[in-house]
Design an enzyme around this catalytic site. Structure first.
Site, PDB file in Angstrom:
ATOM      1  N   GLU A 124      43.944 -24.532  10.006  1.00 63.49           N
ATOM      2  CA  GLU A 124      43.605 -23.075   9.673  1.00 63.49           C
ATOM      3  C   GLU A 124      41.665 -23.015   9.925  1.00 63.49           C
ATOM      4  O   GLU A 124      41.277 -22.161  10.184  1.00 63.49           O
ATOM      5  CB  GLU A 124      44.229 -22.562   8.947  1.00 63.49           C
ATOM      6  CG  GLU A 124      44.117 -20.942   8.482  1.00 63.49           C
ATOM      7  CD  GLU A 124      44.655 -20.036   9.612  1.00 63.49           C
ATOM      8  OE1 GLU A 124      46.131 -19.978  10.024  1.00 63.49           O
ATOM      9  OE2 GLU A 124      43.634 -19.312  10.319  1.00 63.49           O
ATOM     10  N   GLY A 129      35.849 -19.552   9.186  1.00 58.46           N
ATOM     11  CA  GLY A 129      36.206 -19.890   7.692  1.00 58.46           C
ATOM     12  C   GLY A 129      38.171 -19.433   6.390  1.00 58.46           C
ATOM     13  O   GLY A 129      38.443 -19.861   7.235  1.00 58.46           O
ATOM     14  N   ILE A 131      39.032 -16.874   6.823  1.00 59.62           N
ATOM     15  CA  ILE A 131      39.686 -15.739   7.204  1.00 59.62           C
ATOM     16  C   ILE A 131      41.455 -16.087   7.804  1.00 59.62           C
ATOM     17  O   ILE A 131      40.852 -16.980   8.486  1.00 59.62           O
ATOM     18  CB  ILE A 131      39.428 -14.796   8.366  1.00 59.62           C
ATOM     19  CG1 ILE A 131      37.981 -14.791   8.055  1.00 59.62           C
ATOM     20  CG2 ILE A 131      39.861 -13.644   8.987  1.00 59.62           C
ATOM     21  CD1 ILE A 131      37.193 -14.184   9.404  1.00 59.62           C
ATOM     22  N   GLY A 182      24.660 -23.005   2.770  1.00 56.02           N
ATOM     23  CA  GLY A 182      25.632 -24.284   2.893  1.00 56.02           C
ATOM     24  C   GLY A 182      26.073 -23.409   4.255  1.00 56.02           C
ATOM     25  O   GLY A 182      27.667 -23.918   4.662  1.00 56.02           O
ATOM     26  N   LYS A 200      34.975 -22.696  18.637  1.00 53.69           N
ATOM     27  CA  LYS A 200      36.244 -21.775  17.772  1.00 53.69           C
ATOM     28  C   LYS A 200      36.875 -20.627  18.820  1.00 53.69           C
ATOM     29  O   LYS A 200      38.107 -20.878  18.826  1.00 53.69           O
ATOM     30  CB  LYS A 200      35.149 -20.779  17.027  1.00 53.69           C
ATOM     31  CG  LYS A 200      35.347 -21.682  15.571  1.00 53.69           C
ATOM     32  CD  LYS A 200      33.630 -21.345  15.095  1.00 53.69           C
ATOM     33  CE  LYS A 200      33.384 -21.502  13.697  1.00 53.69           C
ATOM     34  NZ  LYS A 200      32.426 -21.338  12.785  1.00 53.69           N
TER      35      LYS A 200
END
Ligand code: HSE
Length: 412
Positions: A124, A129, A131, A182, A200
């Site tokens: 996931e 990130g 979400i 980061g 992605k």
């Protein structure tokens, strides 16, 4: 009690350890079991860590330990992550990863191994990130024929564009800040050149449409070529420029899939997605448009998604979950030059009126876009829907004009 290992103690891996410790009680309640980190794999030393006694430099201590049921991979990159994850699955361990490069390149193969062995391979955190997007796409929207996904999928470039447009920050300063926070990849060219967003959209398209889309099949353009002039034209047109990953299913079953900076109207639901936030729009035949929004990068948002997958795996030990897609194939993704959309063009040199008339003769009516302070020999215009191949042909007939920018205009 379930024992797990974490491979990689960088930004995300250390976040996973932190969240597991900080929220241990709540996590145990949700998982129905206490989750204990038995080993952390990293070549570096972390004497200050509350888990300092669990560190190892030896992968064999993880893969050959029968007490470790779940392995979290947060190393990033393909080597040695691919080999380690594959071997963990072959050794009967469930795996959670945040590694989009790995899933985009080898997801089909690793999912097949997991399926054969009745294990779970969950990822996931690899898209968006913190979400929740993969689970909702696969489960909550399962009744839909999804035909389009479009998203701002890279937090770093969205952060950089936002800082440049709204705060006038220089590109290098904005990127350095994203690195300090980061957000950026170890090699930030993966962000800037669009490869991270490409990985992605590959994962999203593979899951949504059921067949693997490999990064090399996806036309990818980053943000490095954008200029202040493009931003000014976007404003004059009434929109914003965003780096978009898009996948669209054609009636013949093939996909249009690309990553490009695109021009979005201000009314678009993605136009106000700023800073490190990601926004992902999914179009389904029953639901219409649904948009997922949240922090697309950063230690704790990403760790939040990883730990949720760990909890899910604890709850489904010995029972396979849902995620799966078939191997990809050549020709499944159409040539990006065949995808039709209106285009914004910024042309330089030649006579602007003659340029526009020449293009209109070939393509049909174009809408002029005028930016304040633009040079006299520059012209901005929006074409009717056209393929890149047809546009290239039309541009060949223009004398003395060069294309400074060409941006697809979004229909979302
Ligand atoms: N570098 C990535 C980004 C991290 O900026 O979105 C999250 O995948």
């Amino acid at each position: 009690m379930i024992q797990i290992a974490i491979m990689g103690h960088g930004v995300v891996g250390s976040g996973v350890a932190e969240v597991l410790l900080k929220n241990a009680k709540n996590i145990a309640r949700k998982a129905g079991e206490e989750i204990v980190v038995k080993r952390i794999l990293d070549l570096r030393e972390f004497p200050e860590s509350p888990l300092a006694d669990r560190f190892t430099k030896d992968f064999e201590e993880i893969v050959s330990d029968p007490d470790i049921r779940i392995v979290v991979e947060t190393m990033g990159g393909l080597t040695p992550a691919y080999d380690y994850v594959r071997r963990c699955l072959l050794a009967g361990k469930n795996v959670v990863t945040s590694n989009k490069e790995l899933v985009a390149a080898r997801g089909d193969e690793l999912l097949a191994i997991a399926r054969e062995r009745n294990l779970n391979f969950l990822f996931e955190a690899s898209v968006g990130g913190g979400i929740p997007i993969l689970r909702p796409l696969d489960q909550c929207l399962a009744a839909n024929e999804v035909y389009e996904i479009a998203g701002i999928l890279n937090g770093t470039t969205n952060f950089v564009l936002t800082k440049m447009i709204h705060e006038g920050m220089a590109f290098e300063d904005a990127l350095a800040l994203a690195q300090r926070l980061g957000y950026a990849e170890r090699d930030p060219s993966a962000d800037v050149d669009g490869h991270d967003a490409c990985r992605k959209i590959c994962i999203l398209a593979s899951l949504a449409f059921g067949r693997h889309v490999y990064p090399q099949q996806v036309h990818t353009v980053g943000i490095a070529g954008l200029t202040r002039a493009d931003v000014q034209y976007a404003e004059a047109w009434g929109g914003v420029i965003k780096l978009i990953g898009q996948a669209h299913k054609r009636p013949d079953g093939r996909l249009d899939c690309f990553v490009e900076p695109m021009l979005l109207p201000r009314t678009s639901q993605l136009a106000e997605v700023n800073d490190v936030f990601n926004g992902i729009l999914v179009r389904g035949d029953a639901i219409g448009d649904v948009v997922f929004y949240g922090r697309g990068a950063g230690k704790l948002p990403t760790a939040s998604a990883v730990v949720a997958d760990v909890i899910d795996e604890v709850k489904h030990l010995g029972a396979r979950k849902y995620l799966f897609w078939e191997k990809g194939e050549e020709g499944y993704v159409a040539d990006y030059r065949e995808a039709e959309s209106p285009l914004f063009l910024r042309l330089r040199g030649g006579d602007p009126t003659a340029c526009r008339e020449g293009l209109e003769k070939a393509l049909g009516p174009c809408t002029p876009v005028t930016a304040v302070g633009a040079p006299a020999d520059e012209c901005g215009l929006v074409t009717p829907p056209v393929t890149q191949a047809r546009l290239d042909q039309a541009l060949r007939s223009l004398e003395g004009a060069s294309v400074e920018s060409r941006l697809r205009i979004a229909d979302f």
